[in-house]
Design a protein around this motif. Structure first.
Motif, PDB file in Angstrom:
ATOM      1  N   ALA A 147       0.854  -1.188   0.000  1.00 17.56           N
ATOM      2  CA  ALA A 147       0.000   0.000   0.000  1.00 17.56           C
ATOM      3  C   ALA A 147       0.890   1.238   0.000  1.00 17.56           C
ATOM      4  O   ALA A 147       2.060   1.169   0.393  1.00 17.56           O
ATOM      5  CB  ALA A 147      -0.941   0.024   1.207  1.00 17.56           C
ATOM      6  N   TRP A 148       0.340   2.343  -0.453  1.00 19.99           N
ATOM      7  CA  TRP A 148       1.040   3.633  -0.474  1.00 19.99           C
ATOM      8  C   TRP A 148       0.255   4.648   0.344  1.00 19.99           C
ATOM      9  O   TRP A 148      -0.970   4.547   0.478  1.00 19.99           O
ATOM     10  CB  TRP A 148       1.139   4.174  -1.899  1.00 19.99           C
ATOM     11  CG  TRP A 148       2.111   3.505  -2.820  1.00 19.99           C
ATOM     12  CD1 TRP A 148       2.030   2.234  -3.320  1.00 19.99           C
ATOM     13  CD2 TRP A 148       3.282   4.090  -3.393  1.00 19.99           C
ATOM     14  NE1 TRP A 148       3.073   1.989  -4.166  1.00 19.99           N
ATOM     15  CE2 TRP A 148       3.861   3.114  -4.230  1.00 19.99           C
ATOM     16  CE3 TRP A 148       3.888   5.337  -3.284  1.00 19.99           C
ATOM     17  CZ2 TRP A 148       5.027   3.351  -4.954  1.00 19.99           C
ATOM     18  CZ3 TRP A 148       5.051   5.583  -4.006  1.00 19.99           C
ATOM     19  CH2 TRP A 148       5.622   4.598  -4.824  1.00 19.99           C
ATOM     20  N   GLY A 168      -2.596   9.444 -15.212  1.00 24.13           N
ATOM     21  CA  GLY A 168      -3.440   8.848 -16.236  1.00 24.13           C
ATOM     22  C   GLY A 168      -4.229   7.667 -15.700  1.00 24.13           C
ATOM     23  O   GLY A 168      -4.353   7.466 -14.492  1.00 24.13           O
ATOM     24  N   ALA A 169      -4.732   6.857 -16.628  1.00 21.88           N
ATOM     25  CA  ALA A 169      -5.671   5.801 -16.258  1.00 21.88           C
ATOM     26  C   ALA A 169      -5.026   4.654 -15.501  1.00 21.88           C
ATOM     27  O   ALA A 169      -5.707   3.927 -14.767  1.00 21.88           O
ATOM     28  CB  ALA A 169      -6.351   5.252 -17.519  1.00 21.88           C
ATOM     29  N   ASN A 170      -3.710   4.464 -15.673  1.00 22.21           N
ATOM     30  CA  ASN A 170      -3.027   3.336 -15.037  1.00 22.21           C
ATOM     31  C   ASN A 170      -1.840   3.863 -14.218  1.00 22.21           C
ATOM     32  O   ASN A 170      -0.698   3.837 -14.672  1.00 22.21           O
ATOM     33  CB  ASN A 170      -2.556   2.331 -16.088  1.00 22.21           C
ATOM     34  CG  ASN A 170      -2.031   1.045 -15.486  1.00 22.21           C
ATOM     35  OD1 ASN A 170      -1.941   0.897 -14.271  1.00 22.21           O
ATOM     36  ND2 ASN A 170      -1.691   0.096 -16.338  1.00 22.21           N
ATOM     37  N   PRO A 171      -2.084   4.332 -12.989  1.00 20.99           N
ATOM     38  CA  PRO A 171      -1.001   4.887 -12.163  1.00 20.99           C
ATOM     39  C   PRO A 171       0.025   3.811 -11.807  1.00 20.99           C
ATOM     40  O   PRO A 171      -0.273   2.611 -11.867  1.00 20.99           O
ATOM     41  CB  PRO A 171      -1.732   5.381 -10.910  1.00 20.99           C
ATOM     42  CG  PRO A 171      -3.174   5.447 -11.286  1.00 20.99           C
ATOM     43  CD  PRO A 171      -3.386   4.389 -12.308  1.00 20.99           C
ATOM     44  N   PRO A 172       1.229   4.206 -11.408  1.00 17.46           N
ATOM     45  CA  PRO A 172       2.296   3.236 -11.170  1.00 17.46           C
ATOM     46  C   PRO A 172       2.250   2.559  -9.805  1.00 17.46           C
ATOM     47  O   PRO A 172       3.191   1.860  -9.449  1.00 17.46           O
ATOM     48  CB  PRO A 172       3.563   4.094 -11.294  1.00 17.46           C
ATOM     49  CG  PRO A 172       3.131   5.444 -10.826  1.00 17.46           C
ATOM     50  CD  PRO A 172       1.718   5.599 -11.331  1.00 17.46           C
ATOM     51  N   TYR A 173       1.172   2.739  -9.045  1.00 15.00           N
ATOM     52  CA  TYR A 173       1.133   2.223  -7.678  1.00 15.00           C
ATOM     53  C   TYR A 173       0.693   0.752  -7.637  1.00 15.00           C
ATOM     54  O   TYR A 173       1.288  -0.053  -6.929  1.00 15.00           O
ATOM     55  CB  TYR A 173       0.229   3.102  -6.824  1.00 15.00           C
ATOM     56  CG  TYR A 173       0.632   4.552  -6.885  1.00 15.00           C
ATOM     57  CD1 TYR A 173       1.822   4.980  -6.319  1.00 15.00           C
ATOM     58  CD2 TYR A 173      -0.157   5.507  -7.550  1.00 15.00           C
ATOM     59  CE1 TYR A 173       2.228   6.303  -6.394  1.00 15.00           C
ATOM     60  CE2 TYR A 173       0.237   6.827  -7.636  1.00 15.00           C
ATOM     61  CZ  TYR A 173       1.429   7.219  -7.058  1.00 15.00           C
ATOM     62  OH  TYR A 173       1.830   8.531  -7.149  1.00 15.00           O
ATOM     63  N   HIS A 174      -0.390   0.406  -8.300  1.00 16.62           N
ATOM     64  CA  HIS A 174      -0.850  -0.980  -8.471  1.00 16.62           C
ATOM     65  C   HIS A 174      -1.270  -1.655  -7.167  1.00 16.62           C
ATOM     66  O   HIS A 174      -1.342  -2.886  -7.100  1.00 16.62           O
ATOM     67  CB  HIS A 174       0.220  -1.824  -9.188  1.00 16.62           C
ATOM     68  CG  HIS A 174       0.708  -1.216 -10.458  1.00 16.62           C
ATOM     69  ND1 HIS A 174      -0.137  -0.926 -11.517  1.00 16.62           N
ATOM     70  CD2 HIS A 174       1.958  -0.823 -10.848  1.00 16.62           C
ATOM     71  CE1 HIS A 174       0.565  -0.387 -12.507  1.00 16.62           C
ATOM     72  NE2 HIS A 174       1.835  -0.304 -12.114  1.00 16.62           N
ATOM     73  N   VAL A 175      -1.522  -0.886  -6.139  1.00 20.03           N
ATOM     74  CA  VAL A 175      -2.007  -1.368  -4.843  1.00 20.03           C
ATOM     75  C   VAL A 175      -2.886  -0.267  -4.251  1.00 20.03           C
ATOM     76  O   VAL A 175      -2.906   0.858  -4.766  1.00 20.03           O
ATOM     77  CB  VAL A 175      -0.832  -1.687  -3.873  1.00 20.03           C
ATOM     78  CG1 VAL A 175      -0.027  -2.897  -4.342  1.00 20.03           C
ATOM     79  CG2 VAL A 175       0.063  -0.475  -3.677  1.00 20.03           C
TER      80      VAL A 175
END
Length: 215
Positions: free
Chosen positions: A73-74, A98-105
Motif C-alpha cells: 500500500a502507499w 493517467g488511467a493506469n497509475p504506477p502504484y498498483h495497490v
C-alpha cells in the motif's frame, strides 16, 4: 513485519524535495523535474511508469527496483495526487498519472476534504483519508496484508511521519541540483533526537543514494 518506508525520495543538494509554485504545468514545482534524472532514465521507470521497454540498468535502477519490492500500500499527500487546494473542484481529476497509475495497490491520499474512492486500472484504488496520518497508516497497513507501506511524499507528508517517529527506513536520492527554494525536508527536524542515523550511501553520476534507519 510490515514496515513504513520512504524510497526513491529525491532531494536537491540544498535539501529541497520539490520546487516552489506547484501548478498543473509544474507538478513538482518550478525546477523540480530536474531532481529526477537518476530515476527517469532507469529501466524500471520506463517499464512501470511509461509502460515501454528500454532504460538503463545499474545502481540507479537497482534502487528503483527495490523501491517497489514488497509494497502492499502507499500513502500520499494531496499534492502528490492533484494541484488543487481546498474543496475538490470536480470529480474528473484522477491523479497525475493517467488511467493506469504506477502504484498498483491501494493508495491512501491525505486530505481535509472528503471524496469517494477511485478505482483505476492496474490494481490502484485511491482512498481519501480526512482524519490524519495515523488513520491513513492504520488503513494502509490493513490493506497491505503484511507487506510494507510506502510513503511516496510529498515533503510535508514525509515530515509528519518523521516527526512521529513512524518511518522505519528511508532511501533518499540526493541530486546534484540546487533549487534555492521550495519544500525543505529537514528544516527544523533533529533527526538524531528522533532516533535516526545514516546506514549507508552509494554515489552514481546522477545521485548520491543515502539510506537512513533507526539508531
Amino acid at each position: 513485519m510490515s514496515k513504513l518506508r520512504v524510497n526513491g525520495f529525491t532531494l536537491s543538494l540544498d535539501g529541497y524535495g520539490a520546487g516552489p509554485d506547484q501548478t498543473l504545468e509544474h507538478p513538482l514545482g518550478v525546477g523540480g523535474e530536474a531532481l529526477h534524472k537518476w530515476l527517469v532514465t532507469t529501466r524500471t521507470f520506463h517499464q512501470m511508469v511509461i509502460g515501454k521497454g528500454g532504460g538503463a540498468t545499474g545502481v540507479d535502477d537497482d534502487f528503483a527496483i527495490r523501491s517497489f519490492e514488497n509494497v502492499g500500500a502507499w500513502i500520499l499527500g494531496r499534492n502528490m495526487f492533484a494541484p488543487s487546494r481546498g474543496e475538490w473542484p470536480d470529480d474528473d481529476w484522477k491523479g497525475w498519472w493517467g488511467a493506469n497509475p504506477p502504484y498498483h495497490v491501494p493508495t491512501f491520499i491525505l486530505t481535509h476534504h472528503k471524496r469517494a474512492p477511485i478505482e483505476m486500472e492496474g490494481g490502484t484504488t485511491f482512498y481519501f483519508v480526512t482524519d490524519g496520518i495515523h488513520s491513513a497508516l492504520e488503513q494502509a497497513k490493513a490493506a497491505a496484508g503484511g507487506k510494507d507501506v510506502r510513503v511516496g511524499g510529498g515533503v510535508s507528508t514525509v515530515r509528519q511521519y518523521l516527526e512521529e517517529r513512524l518511518i522505519d527506513e528511508m532511501h533518499l536520492a540526493i541530486s546534484p541540483v540546487l533549487l534555492g527554494s521550495g519544500e525543505h525536508l529537514f528544516a527544523g527536524l533533529d533527526m538524531v533526537k528522533l532516533g535516526y542515523r545514516c546506514t549507508g550511501q552509494v554515489a552514481t553520476a546522477d545521485a548520491t543514494h543515502v539510506m537512513i534507519g533507526r539508531a
